[in-house]
Design an enzyme around this catalytic site. Structure first.
Site, PDB file in Angstrom:
ATOM      1  N   TYR A  13      -1.524   0.127  10.239  1.00 53.20           N
ATOM      2  CA  TYR A  13      -1.817  -0.544   8.968  1.00 53.20           C
ATOM      3  C   TYR A  13      -0.601  -0.456   8.042  1.00 53.20           C
ATOM      4  CZ  TYR A  13      -3.617  -1.251   4.273  1.00 53.20           C
ATOM      5  OH  TYR A  13      -3.779  -1.689   2.991  1.00 53.20           O
ATOM      6  N   THR A  46       0.813  -1.212   0.000  1.00 55.31           N
ATOM      7  CA  THR A  46       0.000   0.000   0.000  1.00 55.31           C
ATOM      8  C   THR A  46       0.849   1.266   0.000  1.00 55.31           C
ATOM      9  OG1 THR A  46      -1.472   1.304   1.417  1.00 55.31           O
ATOM     10  CG2 THR A  46      -0.105  -0.289   2.526  1.00 55.31           C
TER      11      THR A  46
END
Ligand code: UDP
Length: 355
Positions: free
Chosen positions: A165, A141
């Site tokens: 995350y 990501t």
């Protein structure tokens, strides 16, 4: 043979990438019942790759995986199950999507994210290496970059995640790099920018309830599932003051995975890390304008405070993926991304009995 990370390289000759059907190894897709994973399953299947899916169905949907695909309900940390699947399906490569993806949730419950995304990935990688699977593609990501002070963002931009995350994904990137250096494995890490849209043939889409992502939220509002869309900050350092992001169509992203797999197989001593975006940004206002255009209605827009941790602008530098893979995006048009997201949202409504 240890694999070697490389930067920009010449595009692989097309012929080297075009493997005959019988050369295509079965691919295990973890998280194949989820949003991006299910599109990767479709892209692999459409390109003639045998596919198997493992998904624990915590956030995924069984209906997102076609009936003719071998489906295993289970956890990626279950090494006995993994070993069985790899043997049963003669798996030659793994695409790893399974994990948790909600940033604010990761801030509230970091240990769950380090468990689901990092610890379980470690177990998966171990099972993969022990079983002799030689290729792995990892769903990473742009959150690994945090709030970069450069734009566009290249792969060499320092990684400074600002939430668990992003860290949980960056740690997995590191595990893959270290494992590939020590074992007979090459890998491709794909760092996604803002993924949106749905399968143009209407076979899958973003189905998770309680969405927080802008395009999903906006099409829900357009269909009356929400009253309005909050605009999180109007004083950013961008042309219209709202946040700018690089939205990539999920099917173009899925296509990149298939090409990355071909590249890993063609050059088994090399690993890759590539951004996945188009290299251009749209503001929140521009996205909402697109939704209004596509629906021919006006969504109610409500100014709201900034959301913690949101950068002004996040745009990928896609040079590496463009020079490394013969990747030719088909759905980069913002209105097409919105139209596909909207079509899936309608279909979800029909599936649940609403209009
Ligand atoms: N955003 C917004 N309203 C929403 C959801 C998102 O204004 O209901 C903004 C957000 O602040 C950011 C952009 O839209 O500038 C994209 O946010 P999203 O949550 O879709 O993805 P992120 O970039 O945070 O991963």
């Amino acid at each position: 043979m240890p694999s070697r990370q490389f930067g920009v390289m010449a595009a692989l000759p097309i012929n080297a990438n075009r493997r005959r059907m019988e050369d295509k190894c079965p691919v295990l897709v973890t998280g194949g019942a989820g949003y991006i994973g299910s599109h990767a399953v479709l892209a692999l299947r459409d390109a003639g790759w045998p596919v198997a899916v493992i998904d624990n169905l915590v956030t995924g949907f069984r209906f997102a995986v076609p009936e003719d695909i071998a489906f295993y309900e289970g956890d990626i940390a279950d090494q006995a199950l993994l070993t069985r699947i790899i043997a049963e399906q003669k798996i030659g490569a793994v695409m790893h999507f399974a994990g948790s993806v909600v940033v604010p949730e990761s801030v509230e419950n970091p240990l769950e994210y380090y468990h689901n995304n990092t610890a379980k990935s470690r177990d998966l990688i171990e099972a993969v290496v022990k079983a002799g699977v030689r290729h792995m593609i990892f769903s990473s990501t742009a959150a690994t970059y945090g709030t970069p002070d450069v734009s566009p963002v290249s792969e060499d931009t320092p990684r400074h995640p600002i939430n668990p995350y992003g860290w949980s994904k960056l740690m997995t990137e590191q595990m893959l790099a270290d494992t590939a250096a020590a074992h007979d494995l090459n890998y491709c890490t794909l760092r996604y920018f803002n993924v949106a849209g749905s399968d143009p043939q209407g076979r899958s889409g973003q189905s998770t309830a309680g969405a927080t992502h802008l395009i999903k939220v906006a099409v829900e509002a357009a269909l009356g599932k929400r009253d309005s869309v909050g605009i999180f900050g109007t004083d950013y350092d961008t042309p219209d003051g709202t946040g700018v992001r690089d939205y990539i169509h999920v099917s173009d992203l899925a296509a990149a995975h298939v090409l990355a797999l071909e590249a890993l197989i063609a050059q088994p001593d090399r690993s890759l890390t590539m951004n996945c975006g188009y290299g251009r940004g749209f503001s929140v206002m521009e996205v909402l304008d697109a939704v209004d255009r596509v629906t021919n209605r006006k969504i109610t827009r409500v100014k709201a405070p900034r959301r913690a941790g949101d950068p002004d602008s996040l745009i990928s530098d896609p040079s590496r993926i463009k020079t490394t893979l013969p990747w030719q995006p088909q759905h980069a048009d913002l209105d097409a991304i919105v139209a596909h997201a909207l079509a899936w949202e309608r279909k979800l409504g029909e599936m649940s009995g609403n209009t």
